[in-house]
Design a protein around this motif. Structure first.
Motif, mmCIF file in Angstrom:
data_model
loop_
_atom_site.group_PDB
_atom_site.id
_atom_site.type_symbol
_atom_site.label_atom_id
_atom_site.label_comp_id
_atom_site.label_asym_id
_atom_site.label_seq_id
_atom_site.Cartn_x
_atom_site.Cartn_y
_atom_site.Cartn_z
ATOM 1 N N THR A 98 0.807 -1.224 0.000
ATOM 2 C CA THR A 98 0.000 0.000 0.000
ATOM 3 C C THR A 98 0.841 1.275 0.000
ATOM 4 N N TRP A 100 3.410 1.730 -1.719
ATOM 5 C CA TRP A 100 3.968 1.898 -3.063
ATOM 6 C C TRP A 100 2.915 2.351 -4.076
ATOM 7 N N ILE A 101 1.639 2.276 -3.709
ATOM 8 C CA ILE A 101 0.576 2.699 -4.622
ATOM 9 C C ILE A 101 0.501 4.223 -4.621
ATOM 10 N N ARG A 102 0.409 4.817 -5.810
ATOM 11 C CA ARG A 102 0.398 6.276 -5.920
ATOM 12 C C ARG A 102 -0.842 6.866 -5.256
ATOM 13 N N ASP A 106 1.488 7.103 -0.229
ATOM 14 C CA ASP A 106 2.706 6.730 -0.956
ATOM 15 C C ASP A 106 3.949 7.043 -0.126
ATOM 16 N N THR A 107 4.761 6.019 0.149
ATOM 17 C CA THR A 107 6.010 6.208 0.883
ATOM 18 C C THR A 107 7.182 6.471 -0.049
ATOM 19 N N GLY A 110 8.229 2.648 -4.402
ATOM 20 C CA GLY A 110 7.957 1.844 -5.589
ATOM 21 C C GLY A 110 9.144 1.761 -6.525
ATOM 22 N N ASP A 116 -2.233 3.613 -9.353
ATOM 23 C CA ASP A 116 -2.860 4.508 -8.379
ATOM 24 C C ASP A 116 -4.139 3.834 -7.881
ATOM 25 N N THR A 136 5.213 -1.221 3.406
ATOM 26 C CA THR A 136 6.442 -0.702 2.792
ATOM 27 C C THR A 136 7.340 -1.785 2.215
#
Length: 265
Positions: A98, A100-102, A106-107, A110, A116, A136
């Motif tokens: 989660t 890494w999803i735009r 977003d952390t 990715g 997204d 993450t």
């Protein structure tokens, strides 16, 4: 006795992947050819929840079941994977990290162009089960209990908020788990979880250690057919297994060393 089931593990689908994802990326043309082969050979894709539920309850699966799974959440799953899946009405499972999803959560971790949340929702509306893959993408067996709980619960919470339903399936980042990780995944409310293993999934593996076979950019159509038919898998992944065993020994040695250092502090 239940028959073993091939669970295919994909990552990126891209024509020009970057160096970080190249090895585990497949081209859109190769993916379309692989889906056509599944259809031609009479395979019936099911999602992870259905397989595990059937094995748990003793229910029946369709003829020649196969699972199509994607890890991480790369944009190519929507751009290139969904049209091929929709062409044959194939079910699949996408395991998202989660963070890494735009979008709002977003952390920045990715590895390539990521989905997204609007794209994730469209996939969820097209026979794609959305499962958890941590927040993450850490090595879950290497982090402390509080961090492990955060990774699982934050991932589950975000998916529930974005999609309106809680995920029931999980896949371990990098395929790494331990008895502690598996217990925590279960306690966090996931009903089943997938590893890697590069072998066919069998009921006796239990719902929290189901094996998958890796599909790579170098996987040709003849090798792909052998994988889904369950032929010569051990020989195909012999080098991978040797490397995995070697790395597992290194990881265990590092863990023992860290515990020894902490005990002296």
């Amino acid at each position: 006795m239940t028959e073993p089931v091939p669970i295919l593990m994909y990552h990126s689908i891209a024509r020009s992947p970057n160096d970080a994802t190249r090895a585990l990326s497949v081209s859109p043309e190769a993916f379309a050819e692989q889906m056509a082969l599944l259809d031609d050979r009479g395979f019936t894709p099911v999602d992870t929840a259905r397989l595990a539920s059937s094995w748990r309850s003793g229910g029946r699966l369709p003829a020649r079941p196969v699972l199509i799974t994607f890890d991480d959440g790369y944009e190519g799953v929507h751009l290139h994977g969904l049209p091929a899946l929709a062409k044959y009405g194939f079910a699949s499972t996408l395991f998202v990290s989660t963070g890494w999803i735009r979008g709002a959560y977003d952390t920045g971790g990715g590895l390539d162009a990521m989905l997204d949340w609007d794209q994730v929702r469209r996939l969820a509306g097209e026979q794609v089960e959305i499962g958890g893959h941590s927040h993450t993408h850490p090595q879950l067996d290497r982090i402390a209990d509080d961090a492990l709980w955060f990774e699982l619960l934050r991932c589950k919470e975000i998916i529930a908020d974005e999609l309106g339903s809680r995920p029931v399936s999980f896949a371990y980042p990098y395929g790494y788990s331990s008895s502690r990780v598996r217990r925590t995944v279960r306690a966090a409310g996931f009903a089943q979880s997938l590893a890697v293993g590069n072998g066919l999934a069998r009921r006796r593996q239990g719902p929290y250690a189901l094996q998958r076979v890796t599909v790579r950019r170098t996987t040709g159509i003849e090798e792909f057919e052998r994988l889904v038919e369950g032929r010569a898998i051990a020989r195909t992944f012999a080098r991978d297994r040797a490397l995995t065993k070697g790395y597992a020994m290194v990881r265990r040695a590092r863990q023992v060393r860290r515990k020894a250092i902490r005990s002296r502090v």
